[in-house]
Enzyme design. Structure first.
Site, PDB file in Angstrom:
ATOM      1  N   LYS A  91       0.831  -1.200   0.000  1.00 25.58           N
ATOM      2  CA  LYS A  91       0.000   0.000   0.000  1.00 25.58           C
ATOM      3  C   LYS A  91       0.873   1.261   0.000  1.00 25.58           C
ATOM      4  CE  LYS A  91      -3.804  -2.309   2.572  1.00 25.58           C
ATOM      5  NZ  LYS A  91      -4.600  -2.272   3.838  1.00 25.58           N
ATOM      6  N   TYR A 128     -12.403  -2.597  -2.609  1.00 25.94           N
ATOM      7  CA  TYR A 128     -12.944  -2.646  -1.249  1.00 25.94           C
ATOM      8  C   TYR A 128     -14.465  -2.564  -1.210  1.00 25.94           C
ATOM      9  CZ  TYR A 128      -8.331  -2.366   0.981  1.00 25.94           C
ATOM     10  OH  TYR A 128      -7.055  -2.632   1.428  1.00 25.94           O
ATOM     11  N   ASN A 150      -1.698  -0.367   7.469  1.00 22.31           N
ATOM     12  CA  ASN A 150      -1.046  -1.652   7.747  1.00 22.31           C
ATOM     13  C   ASN A 150      -0.207  -2.216   6.609  1.00 22.31           C
ATOM     14  OD1 ASN A 150      -3.198  -2.329   6.154  1.00 22.31           O
ATOM     15  ND2 ASN A 150      -4.270  -3.546   7.694  1.00 22.31           N
ATOM     16  N   HIS A 200      -1.804  -5.337   1.599  1.00 21.81           N
ATOM     17  CA  HIS A 200      -3.048  -6.084   1.424  1.00 21.81           C
ATOM     18  C   HIS A 200      -2.679  -7.527   1.090  1.00 21.81           C
ATOM     19  CE1 HIS A 200      -6.963  -7.396  -0.029  1.00 21.81           C
ATOM     20  NE2 HIS A 200      -6.319  -7.923  -1.062  1.00 21.81           N
ATOM     21  N   GLU A 208     -10.017 -10.400  -6.951  1.00 23.91           N
ATOM     22  CA  GLU A 208      -9.037  -9.320  -6.861  1.00 23.91           C
ATOM     23  C   GLU A 208      -7.976  -9.416  -7.967  1.00 23.91           C
ATOM     24  OE1 GLU A 208      -9.377  -9.045  -1.962  1.00 23.91           O
ATOM     25  OE2 GLU A 208      -7.537  -9.779  -2.882  1.00 23.91           O
TER      26      GLU A 208
HETATM   27  N1  UDP Z   1      -9.445  -1.540   8.204  1.00 26.19           N
HETATM   28  C1  UDP Z   1      -9.502  -0.536   9.162  1.00 26.19           C
HETATM   29  N2  UDP Z   1     -10.234  -0.743  10.304  1.00 26.19           N
HETATM   30  C2  UDP Z   1     -10.906  -1.913  10.543  1.00 26.19           C
HETATM   31  C3  UDP Z   1     -10.834  -2.929   9.577  1.00 26.19           C
HETATM   32  C4  UDP Z   1     -10.095  -2.714   8.416  1.00 26.19           C
HETATM   33  O1  UDP Z   1      -8.889   0.517   8.984  1.00 26.19           O
HETATM   34  O2  UDP Z   1     -11.549  -2.050  11.603  1.00 26.19           O
HETATM   35  C5  UDP Z   1      -8.671  -1.307   6.952  1.00 26.19           C
HETATM   36  C6  UDP Z   1      -7.285  -1.926   6.992  1.00 26.19           C
HETATM   37  O3  UDP Z   1      -6.391  -1.083   6.259  1.00 26.19           O
HETATM   38  C7  UDP Z   1      -7.516  -3.260   6.277  1.00 26.19           C
HETATM   39  C8  UDP Z   1      -8.533  -2.856   5.215  1.00 26.19           C
HETATM   40  O4  UDP Z   1      -9.367  -1.892   5.856  1.00 26.19           O
HETATM   41  O5  UDP Z   1      -6.315  -3.783   5.747  1.00 26.19           O
HETATM   42  C9  UDP Z   1      -9.370  -3.988   4.667  1.00 26.19           C
HETATM   43  O6  UDP Z   1     -10.054  -4.602   5.736  1.00 26.19           O
HETATM   44  P1  UDP Z   1     -10.163  -6.190   5.862  1.00 26.19           P
HETATM   45  O7  UDP Z   1     -11.172  -6.477   6.917  1.00 26.19           O
HETATM   46  O8  UDP Z   1     -10.367  -6.781   4.510  1.00 26.19           O
HETATM   47  O9  UDP Z   1      -8.719  -6.599   6.451  1.00 26.19           O
HETATM   48  P2  UDP Z   1      -7.465  -7.330   5.733  1.00 26.19           P
HETATM   49  O10 UDP Z   1      -8.044  -8.397   4.839  1.00 26.19           O
HETATM   50  O11 UDP Z   1      -6.716  -6.278   4.962  1.00 26.19           O
HETATM   51  O12 UDP Z   1      -6.650  -7.898   6.851  1.00 26.19           O
HETATM   52 MG    MG Z   2      -9.515  -8.279   3.351  1.00 25.77          MG
END
Ligand code: UDP
Ligand code: MG
Length: 167
Positions: A11, A51, A123, A126, A137
């Protein structure tokens, strides 16, 4: 689980912090194969589509600003497709938990992620979370000719100059 593919995106914060090399090194420990890789600029359209399943979440607006570069003044990301046995779980383990404060300290997110004052989890990477999501994706981020194996069925495009498109 058998052979599977997974999408990894470094990212914008990962690029700003010069973490691409470190991310690649950490992921190489999985023994998975890279079958596609590129740097690209994330458009708002791509961000929303990627997303789309999170569009009702309170953090969605900030998340779109994050992935499309508005938080960092940097809309480049690096996208990779990794392939091999248990690719999805292997990559997610090295990535660490979504919340960087809950992620293992030695994971990518544990080491380099942070929570912004807005609450958004910044974080670094992805990683796809299921085979269905990975397929959706990868087809969104890559064209068939950008993947070195025949990962999913593709067909010749109507415009022959456009090469192949996903079925
Ligand atoms: N995210 C966030 N707060 C949350 C959950 C997700 O900011 O409570 C953001 C975070 O950057 C995450 C992205 O949204 O990587 C996508 O969320 P997902 O639940 O798909 O998590 P991932 O698969 O990336 O672990
Ligand atoms: Mg995810």
């Amino acid at each position: 689980m058998g052979q599977e593919a997974t999408l990894v995106i470094v990212k914008p914060d990962g690029l700003i912090k010069s973490l691409t090399g470190d991310v690649l090194s950490r992921l190489s420990k999985t023994g998975l194969k890279i079958i596609g890789a590129k740097v690209l600029e994330v458009t708002p359209e791509l961000a929303h589509e990627h997303y789309r399943h999170l569009k009702d979440k309170p953090f969605y607006g900030e998340l779109i600003k994050y992935i499309s570069g508005f938080l960092h003044g940097e809309n480049r990301v690096m996208a990779m497709v990794y392939y091999g046995k248990d690719a999805i779980s292997k990559v997610r383990e090295i990535a660490g938990s979504t919340n960087p404060e809950e992620a293992e300290p030695v994971s990518i997110r544990g080491a380099y992620g942070r929570i912004l004052t807005t609450g958004l989890y910044e974080n670094v990477i992805h990683a796809s979370s299921s085979t269905q999501e990975a397929e959706r994706e990868i087809k969104l981020w890559f064209e068939p000719r950008e993947i070195v194996i025949e990962l999913y069925p593709a067909k010749d495009a109507v415009n022959p100059q456009t090469k192949k498109v996903w079925l």
